[in-house]
Structures are given as C-alpha cells and as structure tokens.
Design a protein around this motif. Structure first.
Motif, PDB file in Angstrom:
ATOM      1  N   ILE A   1      71.196   1.985  14.795  1.00 62.04           N
ATOM      2  CA  ILE A   1      69.912   2.414  14.239  1.00 62.04           C
ATOM      3  C   ILE A   1      69.693   3.868  14.636  1.00 62.04           C
ATOM      4  O   ILE A   1      69.868   4.245  15.799  1.00 62.04           O
ATOM      5  CB  ILE A   1      68.758   1.549  14.770  1.00 62.04           C
ATOM      6  CG1 ILE A   1      68.971   0.086  14.378  1.00 62.04           C
ATOM      7  CG2 ILE A   1      67.416   2.039  14.254  1.00 62.04           C
ATOM      8  CD1 ILE A   1      68.862  -0.206  12.912  1.00 62.04           C
TER       9      ILE A   1
ATOM     10  N   ALA B   1      64.506   7.400  16.570  1.00 61.63           N
ATOM     11  CA  ALA B   1      63.182   7.406  15.957  1.00 61.63           C
ATOM     12  C   ALA B   1      62.761   8.822  15.591  1.00 61.63           C
ATOM     13  O   ALA B   1      63.109   9.794  16.269  1.00 61.63           O
ATOM     14  CB  ALA B   1      62.173   6.807  16.927  1.00 61.63           C
TER      15      ALA B   1
ATOM     16  N   TYR C   1      62.782  -5.561  20.504  1.00 57.18           N
ATOM     17  CA  TYR C   1      61.905  -6.108  19.477  1.00 57.18           C
ATOM     18  C   TYR C   1      62.651  -7.122  18.611  1.00 57.18           C
ATOM     19  O   TYR C   1      63.865  -7.004  18.402  1.00 57.18           O
ATOM     20  CB  TYR C   1      61.357  -4.990  18.581  1.00 57.18           C
ATOM     21  CG  TYR C   1      60.331  -4.122  19.267  1.00 57.18           C
ATOM     22  CD1 TYR C   1      58.971  -4.385  19.154  1.00 57.18           C
ATOM     23  CD2 TYR C   1      60.738  -3.037  20.044  1.00 57.18           C
ATOM     24  CE1 TYR C   1      58.032  -3.581  19.795  1.00 57.18           C
ATOM     25  CE2 TYR C   1      59.809  -2.229  20.695  1.00 57.18           C
ATOM     26  CZ  TYR C   1      58.453  -2.509  20.559  1.00 57.18           C
ATOM     27  OH  TYR C   1      57.525  -1.721  21.190  1.00 57.18           O
TER      28      TYR C   1
ATOM     29  N   TYR D   1      60.104   4.721  12.636  1.00 58.29           N
ATOM     30  CA  TYR D   1      61.340   4.365  11.928  1.00 58.29           C
ATOM     31  C   TYR D   1      61.001   4.097  10.462  1.00 58.29           C
ATOM     32  O   TYR D   1      60.038   3.378  10.151  1.00 58.29           O
ATOM     33  CB  TYR D   1      61.970   3.112  12.528  1.00 58.29           C
ATOM     34  CG  TYR D   1      62.407   3.262  13.962  1.00 58.29           C
ATOM     35  CD1 TYR D   1      63.733   3.516  14.286  1.00 58.29           C
ATOM     36  CD2 TYR D   1      61.488   3.139  15.012  1.00 58.29           C
ATOM     37  CE1 TYR D   1      64.138   3.651  15.614  1.00 58.29           C
ATOM     38  CE2 TYR D   1      61.873   3.280  16.336  1.00 58.29           C
ATOM     39  CZ  TYR D   1      63.205   3.528  16.624  1.00 58.29           C
ATOM     40  OH  TYR D   1      63.600   3.667  17.933  1.00 58.29           O
TER      41      TYR D   1
ATOM     42  N   LEU E   1      66.409  -5.725  18.096  1.00 55.17           N
ATOM     43  CA  LEU E   1      66.658  -4.296  18.189  1.00 55.17           C
ATOM     44  C   LEU E   1      65.975  -3.689  19.413  1.00 55.17           C
ATOM     45  O   LEU E   1      64.810  -4.003  19.699  1.00 55.17           O
ATOM     46  CB  LEU E   1      66.148  -3.593  16.931  1.00 55.17           C
ATOM     47  CG  LEU E   1      66.679  -4.132  15.594  1.00 55.17           C
ATOM     48  CD1 LEU E   1      65.901  -3.536  14.447  1.00 55.17           C
ATOM     49  CD2 LEU E   1      68.167  -3.842  15.459  1.00 55.17           C
ATOM     50  N   HIS E   2      66.726  -2.842  20.101  1.00 48.56           N
ATOM     51  CA  HIS E   2      66.105  -2.039  21.160  1.00 48.56           C
ATOM     52  C   HIS E   2      65.603  -0.752  20.499  1.00 48.56           C
ATOM     53  O   HIS E   2      66.389   0.063  19.996  1.00 48.56           O
ATOM     54  CB  HIS E   2      67.101  -1.705  22.264  1.00 48.56           C
ATOM     55  CG  HIS E   2      66.466  -0.980  23.415  1.00 48.56           C
ATOM     56  ND1 HIS E   2      65.818  -1.636  24.438  1.00 48.56           N
ATOM     57  CD2 HIS E   2      66.346   0.361  23.668  1.00 48.56           C
ATOM     58  CE1 HIS E   2      65.344  -0.756  25.278  1.00 48.56           C
ATOM     59  NE2 HIS E   2      65.633   0.469  24.838  1.00 48.56           N
ATOM     60  N   LEU E   3      64.271  -0.588  20.484  1.00 48.39           N
ATOM     61  CA  LEU E   3      63.661   0.545  19.801  1.00 48.39           C
ATOM     62  C   LEU E   3      62.905   1.414  20.795  1.00 48.39           C
ATOM     63  O   LEU E   3      62.153   0.904  21.636  1.00 48.39           O
ATOM     64  CB  LEU E   3      62.696   0.054  18.713  1.00 48.39           C
ATOM     65  CG  LEU E   3      63.314  -0.816  17.599  1.00 48.39           C
ATOM     66  CD1 LEU E   3      62.238  -1.281  16.631  1.00 48.39           C
ATOM     67  CD2 LEU E   3      64.418  -0.057  16.867  1.00 48.39           C
ATOM     68  N   LYS E   4      63.134   2.740  20.668  1.00 49.71           N
ATOM     69  CA  LYS E   4      62.407   3.698  21.494  1.00 49.71           C
ATOM     70  C   LYS E   4      61.100   4.095  20.816  1.00 49.71           C
ATOM     71  O   LYS E   4      60.896   3.854  19.627  1.00 49.71           O
ATOM     72  CB  LYS E   4      63.279   4.930  21.735  1.00 49.71           C
ATOM     73  CG  LYS E   4      64.538   4.628  22.542  1.00 49.71           C
ATOM     74  CD  LYS E   4      65.334   5.886  22.806  1.00 49.71           C
ATOM     75  CE  LYS E   4      66.569   5.573  23.663  1.00 49.71           C
ATOM     76  NZ  LYS E   4      67.367   6.792  23.955  1.00 49.71           N
TER      77      LYS E   4
ATOM     78  N   ILE F   1      56.484   2.595  16.649  1.00 49.76           N
ATOM     79  CA  ILE F   1      56.725   1.939  17.925  1.00 49.76           C
ATOM     80  C   ILE F   1      56.042   2.735  19.033  1.00 49.76           C
ATOM     81  O   ILE F   1      56.325   3.929  19.225  1.00 49.76           O
ATOM     82  CB  ILE F   1      58.238   1.814  18.214  1.00 49.76           C
ATOM     83  CG1 ILE F   1      58.914   0.971  17.129  1.00 49.76           C
ATOM     84  CG2 ILE F   1      58.478   1.219  19.597  1.00 49.76           C
ATOM     85  CD1 ILE F   1      58.435  -0.457  17.055  1.00 49.76           C
TER      86      ILE F   1
ATOM     87  N   GLU G   1      58.800   1.647  24.261  1.00 50.53           N
ATOM     88  CA  GLU G   1      60.224   1.313  24.218  1.00 50.53           C
ATOM     89  C   GLU G   1      60.438  -0.103  24.761  1.00 50.53           C
ATOM     90  O   GLU G   1      59.984  -0.442  25.850  1.00 50.53           O
ATOM     91  CB  GLU G   1      61.040   2.304  25.039  1.00 50.53           C
ATOM     92  CG  GLU G   1      62.535   2.014  25.002  1.00 50.53           C
ATOM     93  CD  GLU G   1      63.378   3.040  25.741  1.00 50.53           C
ATOM     94  OE1 GLU G   1      64.587   2.816  25.887  1.00 50.53           O
ATOM     95  OE2 GLU G   1      62.812   4.092  26.165  1.00 50.53           O
TER      96      GLU G   1
END
Length: 756
Positions: free
Chosen positions: A607, A610, A678, A720, A713-716, A672, A675
């Motif tokens: 991914i 961001a 999700y 997005y 998903l690991h999102l910072k 988001i 962090e």
C-alpha cells in the motif's frame, strides 16, 4: 396474531431485549422468546419428580415424561389434578389466552410452572427442554427465569420431498420431532412427483404398485433414466395406516401436515401407472409426458384421489402443486384445444387457470382450501387459493395485493437443497450456496406491501428437494442448522432479530443434536477468510465452539483429509508472508464422524504511503449512478452518469427500466488519525469492488457469507485514496458499503474517516 397475552391468572411481562453479554449463558433458546428475564438460582429436577397436569395438558405431560426418560434416563411421574398443587415440581396449566400458541414459564429454585392454551403449553415445554443440560446426568439443573412468549406468524414451515428419495415412517417422525423442538408447526409433505407416487390410493392401486417403484422400472429399462438423481433413487410408499400414524404423531407435537398432490405438471409417476392421464400429442410425436391431459377422465381421477387424501388429512389445506407445468403440451392436445374452444380460453395459461379453479371448486365442496405454487397466478388466480411464493417474492407480493393468503418460501433464501457453503466443498446440490445467515436475514413481509397487505402473509417455509439427498443423515445435514433460522424469523418479533446473538445460540444447539443423534451440518470456523494484507506475517487463531472438535490444516493450498495429523482447538497460526498462501482446514467432531472443509487465500500487497495533506476534504463519498444495460464497468468510461451525489455509505437504489441496471461508482479518501492495524470489510451481502490507493482489497461479486473477504492493513496517519463500484439492486439495498475498525476494536464511524 400480535395481540398481547391476557391470561386470567398471569401478567404478561413487557418485551425485553436480551443480548448475549447480559444473559446467563444457559439462555440460548431458539427461537428467541418475546420476553425473557433471568432469575436467581436454579431448579434441580431429580428422579421421581412429579409433573402435574390437568386433563387438557395430560398428553403434553406424558410427552415431557417420555422425553426425560429417553434422553436422560430420568424417571418422572405424571399426575392429573383438577387444580395442580403449588408444591408440584413441574406444573403444566391450561389457561385461557386470546393469543394463539402463547405461553408463560416461571422457573424458580422450588418449581417450574408453564401456562398457556393448547399448543402454548407444548411450546413452553420446548423452551424448558432447551434449558436442560446437554449431558446425561441423573440430576438436571435449570436456571431460574421468567418467559412470556408467543409466535409472530401462524405458518412456520418445513417441507419434505419424498418423491425423489423415499423416507421411512421413522425417518419422517424424527424430522417432525426436531421441527417441533424449535416450534415449527407446518410439515409440508411432498408426496407425489415425476419420480414417485408415495401415498396409497385404494381406488387406483397402480399408483403405488407401479408409481412408487419408478427406480425399479428405470433399472429394467421400462421408465426413463432418473438423470437428476445422484443414484437410482429409493422406492417405497406409505400405507393409509402409516399415514394415519404419522398424522397422529404430528398432532401430538402440534404440527399440522400439509399434503401435496402434484398437478397438472410433475405427474409422470401417475401417468406411468395410468397412461390415459397423460397429455396427448396430435402430431403423434413421442416424448416424455409429465402433464395431465385436461380431460373429464383426469378430473374424475384427481377428484377420486383427493377424496381419499382428504379423508386421511384433517387439516384445512391441500397443496396441489401447479408449478413448472409444461403448458405448451396442451396446444398439441386435442382435449385441451377442444376445451379452449368450448370455454373461450385464449391461451394455455388460461387452461392452467381453468384446471386449478376446477380443482379448487371440488376442494371447497369438501370444506378444504387450495394451496399452490406461485404459477397458479398465471391465467387468473383461483378465488380462495393460498399462494406459496417460490420464484422469488414477486408472486407472493402480487397475491397479497390481491388479498390472497401467502406463504413466503422464495429462492434462494428458503431452498435448502442448495449448498451451505462453497459449492466445491459441500455435497452436490441445486442452485448457488445459501448460508444460515442468508436465511436468517430474510424478511417475509416485503416493504412493497402496505400494513394491511402484510396481514395476508401467513408466514414462511424452508423447502428441501431431494434429487441429491439419498438418505436421512444427508437430509438432516442439508436442513439444519438453516431450519433454526426459519424458526426464529417466523416466531420471534421482527425488532428482536440479532444475527450475532442467533449465531451464538445456534452453536449451543449442537449438544442437543448430539443428544438426539441428529446430523446437523457443523458450524464453520470463524475467521477463515480471504485476506489482503500489507503485513509481513500472517497470524490467525483457529477457535471452535464445539468441545472435542479437531482440525487438520495446511498452508500449501492442499486440502487435508482424515489421514492427515489432527489437533484440538485452539490452533495458533503465525507464519512469515512473502507473497500468498492457501489456508485449508478439515474440521471433525464426534457427531456421526462428520467433517467440513474451508479454504482461504491470504495475499500480501504493498500500500502506498499515506497522503499527508489533501485540501478541502468533506465528509462522505462522492458517487455516480449509471442507468445502463452494460455489464462491463470498463465500458462506462465515456458515459455520463444519470445521477451524482454524496453518500454516507448507503446509495439509494433508483428504479430502472426492464433490462437496465444501476452501476454505482464511488470515489474519495479514507482518513487515518492513528497509526495501527486496521480491518476493512464490506457490509454488502454480495460484495462491491474496492480499491485502496489502486490496490484491490475487496473483490466484486462474492457472497460475504460464502467467501468472506477482508483487508488487514497496517496504516499510518494520513489520507488514502479509495474508489470502488458495484451494481445497486435489492440485494444490497440499505446495506453498508464499507466497514472499518482497528483490529480487536469496535467499528469506526464513517463520518470520521470517509472523505471526498
């Protein structure tokens, strides 16, 4: 049907919603009662306990006595009283109520009291049975509680097709037994069809001498090959004494039997026995004949048959089929052509209507009412007919608008010959998969009906057609646990439906299934989902609700089997993930050595980082609606949308002309703020296509209950881009497009993370 109980000596408790978190774990009752209040302590039922009854409830007391003896080896005594003493261990009181089948139950540490009228006391006993322990103990402890209950619908049905594969009297009785345990009250007995005639008719003995032995004659080459069956079928029929025995057995369990004698189509077994019944062809062509000729001989024959059927079955209704009639055969029949001329009938559909109306007139003369499948609407509906709507809801809706009674039993939701999971992993069946969740989510009273019109919906029914069901064990596998969903959606208040609570209660029924030696399909392992992830490791704990279950699993895409090493639950999977892995599970339990298989694909993706800033973001998603006949989304690039707007995840379904569809495109961002890991899923039953920064995270067109999908998903922190598309129709009407939560946490509110 929705009146409040007004017992002479009992006050009805207000309806009370009870979640799993607030109710003692003993209360996994299906169907969910109208009102259930937990008490303090428990009642202990010991041997030699007295079941106190009055004259009206004595048969129910003996039923409970037999149940306790057969399933627990517990000896109790039934005593008849004019007024049951208050210190009697179990009291079954017949009291007046203006609500049919209603009951109240009080369990205290001192005693159990169940009160109601007629079926109500019996249903209270079924609730009591579900409160009993699952293990065979000499001492049975029942949690204290108070229940006040009554059904939403009067028709709570299951069918059984015995024409394709014959089922014995004992097998039918066990089917009725389990129906009754869950307060289902209508047993639709499909006794005749092309593949077999299963009921003795004295005046026409060849119906059973020949028509019940179709597989025998097929093997001899004297009947067509039974090509829809998975085997050669099971021959047999019920004598009149056996029919009477089953009827009495059902009556003792407050189950009404609806007999079905198919006409004018699906009549090949009868025609094989009596060829003069068959539709004649003036061209002389030889072909398979399943249609009755609309001759005076046929009408006299069917009236004679129905006279004997009516003499056996005491219920109000007789089902005459009427479905899938090959009406074009009548256009080549001299009898039918002459009938059309004589009666001024303009089409073969009007011949169908004429046929049904003549049978209806005969049934009315015998004080019976006609039930038929929704094809009986064609050419004009018989005046007093009740419609079973199977080809979707349209026939039932039309009949209700005409003020005819309706039983909703539509494809796909109420057809239990469909697989219960991925077709490649289940026994062969008709139609795409139907899960218990799909059954539970069905609502019999369509929004297209007015409040007055909904009163014509008698209830709902689950159907099973047995071309692919060769024996009773397989039958039980196909019907349960889906029939439990029918029980709750037809009994419990509409506003009390809770699919998560029901799923928890359903899994608690397997102790009873084991006690009854009943082969219900095992529940799935939750969490075996198709996963898209950007994480470098795949972690999953396999848990299972049934004690003693074992699992065999593999991560190489190959399905384990009985010879693979097994292990008890729970199982922790924690492996590195470079590209993709194929998870396969093979779960077994002690019940009849049954197993279920599940598959999942876990795919790693990248991914993009961001976007830190995107100017002037507004809450919600932007959407475009295209009204088109084009089913390839890629070909809509140059088309102008018929509608644009902003949405909070529910895009209104707009009517379209016949042959057109609503394509919906959505576009925006996910914002988001923290962090974390999700989980992104969809609330659509049939999934949309969703792309996060152009990476496909949800694949379009999969049923969420059959092939569940999620993105882990690991999102910072940041923004997005998100886009997607789907076809908007009744299947996904008012369902939530996107669901987002921090792993292990609650779902997030869309207004805080969806932007455009």
């Amino acid at each position: 049907m929705n009146k409040i109980l007004s017992f002479k000596y009992i006050v009805l408790f207000a309806s009370l919603f009870l979640s799993v978190t607030t109710v003692n774990a003993q209360f996994h009752i299906i169907p969910q009662p109208v009102s259930l209040t937990a008490g303090k302590g428990s009642f202990v039922l010991n041997k030699n306990a007295v079941i106190g009854v009055n004259k009206e409830t004595e048969p129910i007391g003996k039923y409970l006595q037999d149940y306790l003896n057969q399933n627990y080896g517990l000896q109790t005594t039934v005593k008849v009283f004019d007024k049951i003493p208050a210190n009697t261990a179990i009291r079954l009181n017949n009291v007046w109520s203006n609500a049919e089948s209603a009951y109240t139950m009080h369990v205290t540490p001192a005693s159990v009291s169940i009160s109601g009228n007629g079926a109500g006391v019996f249903y209270g006993v079924q609730t009591l049975i579900q409160l009993l322990p699952r293990d065979k103990s000499p001492v049975l402890k029942i949690s204290a509680c108070t229940v006040a209950d009554q059904p939403r619908f009067g028709w709570r049905g299951l069918s059984l097709d015995v024409s394709r594969h014959f089922f014995t009297v004992d097998e039918v009785k066990k089917y009725i037994d389990v129906m009754a345990h869950y307060k289902l009250n209508t047993f639709h007995w499909h006794l005749t069809d092309d593949e077999g005639w299963r009921i003795q008719i004295d005046k026409y003995p060849r119906l059973t001498e020949v028509g019940s032995k179709i597989s025998y004659y097929a093997k001899r080459g004297e009947f067509r090959k039974l090509d829809n069956l998975i085997d050669d079928g099971r021959d047999g029929f019920y004598t009149k004494d056996e029919i009477r025995d089953v009827i009495k057995y059902a009556q003792d369990r407050f189950v009404t039997i609806l007999p079905e004698i198919e006409m004018p189509g699906h009549s090949e077994a009868a025609i094989f026995a009596y060829p003069q019944l068959g539709c004649q062809d003036s061209t002389g062509a030889k072909h398979r004949v399943r249609m009755l000729d609309p001759s005076e001989y046929t009408f006299k024959f069917m009236e004679d048959v129905l006279t004997e059927v009516i003499a056996l079955f005491p219920n109000q209704y007789i089902h005459i089929g009427g479905d899938e009639a090959e009406m074009v055969d009548w256009l080549k029949s001299p009898t039918a052509v002459a009938l059309m001329k004589r009666e001024h009938l303009k089409s073969e559909k009007e011949v169908q209507s004429y046929f049904i109306k003549r049978i209806e007139k005969f049934l009315l003369s015998k004080n019976k009412r006609l039930v038929g499948w929704d094809e009986i609407l064609q050419g004009g509906l018989a005046e007093s007919a009740t419609v079973m709507s199977w080809q979707g809801e349209a026939g039932g809706i039309a009949a209700a608008k005409m003020h005819h009674h309706v039983v909703m039993t539509p494809l796909p939701y109420m057809y239990f010959d469909a697989p219960q999971a991925n077709e490649d992993l289940e026994p062969i069946g008709w139609n795409p998969p139907v899960t218990w969740q799909m059954v539970y989510n069905y609502e019999p009273q369509s929004k297209e009906l007015t409040n007055a019109e909904t009163e014509y919906i008698l209830g709902a029914q689950g159907n099973i057609w047995n071309e692919k069901v060769p024996n009773a064990q397989h039958l039980q596998y196909m019907v349960y646990p889906r029939a439990l969903a029918v029980a709750e959606l037809t009994w419990s208040p509409k506003n009390e439906k809770d699919i998560e609570r029901f799923g928890w209660k359903m899994k608690n029924q397997y102790g009873l299934f084991k006690l009854w030696n009943f082969n219900a399909r095992l529940p799935d392992i939750e969490g075996v989902d198709n996963v898209i992830t950007n994480k470098s490791r795949f972690k999953l704990t396999l848990n299972y609700p049934l004690q003693g279950a074992k699992v065999r699993y593999a991560l190489n895409g190959k399905m384990p089997d009985n010879n693979s090493p097994s292990m008890p639950f729970p199982v922790n999977i924690n492996v590195p993930l470079k590209d993709s892995i194929g998870l396969r599970t093979f779960t077994t339990w002690t019940l009849n050595d049954q197993h279920i298989r599940q598959t999942a694909s876990i795919k790693r993706v990248s991914i993009k980082p961001a976007h830190e800033k995107v100017a002037k973001l507004k809450p919600g998603m932007a959407y475009e609606v295209f009204k088109t006949g084009e089913r390839d989304i890629a070909k809509l690039q140059d088309e102008k949308p018929a509608e644009t707007g902003e949405t909070n995840l529910i895009v209104p379904v707009r009517p379209v002309s016949e042959g057109l569809i609503n394509w919906v495109k959505i576009k925006g961002f996910i914002k988001i703020d923290k962090e974390a890991d999700y989980e992104l899923t969809t609330g659509f039953e049939v999934s949309p296509a969703l792309f996060l920064d152009e990476v496909p995270v949800i694949k379009m067109g999969l049923n969420t209950y059959v092939e569940p999908q999620k993105a882990l998903l690991h999102l910072k922190k940041g923004v997005y881009s998100l886009r997607g598309h789907y076809i908007a129709d009744k299947v996904n009407e008012n369902q939530t497009l996107i669901e987002l939560k921090i792993v292990g946490g609650e779902k997030l509110y869309p207004k805080f993370y969806l932007m455009h």
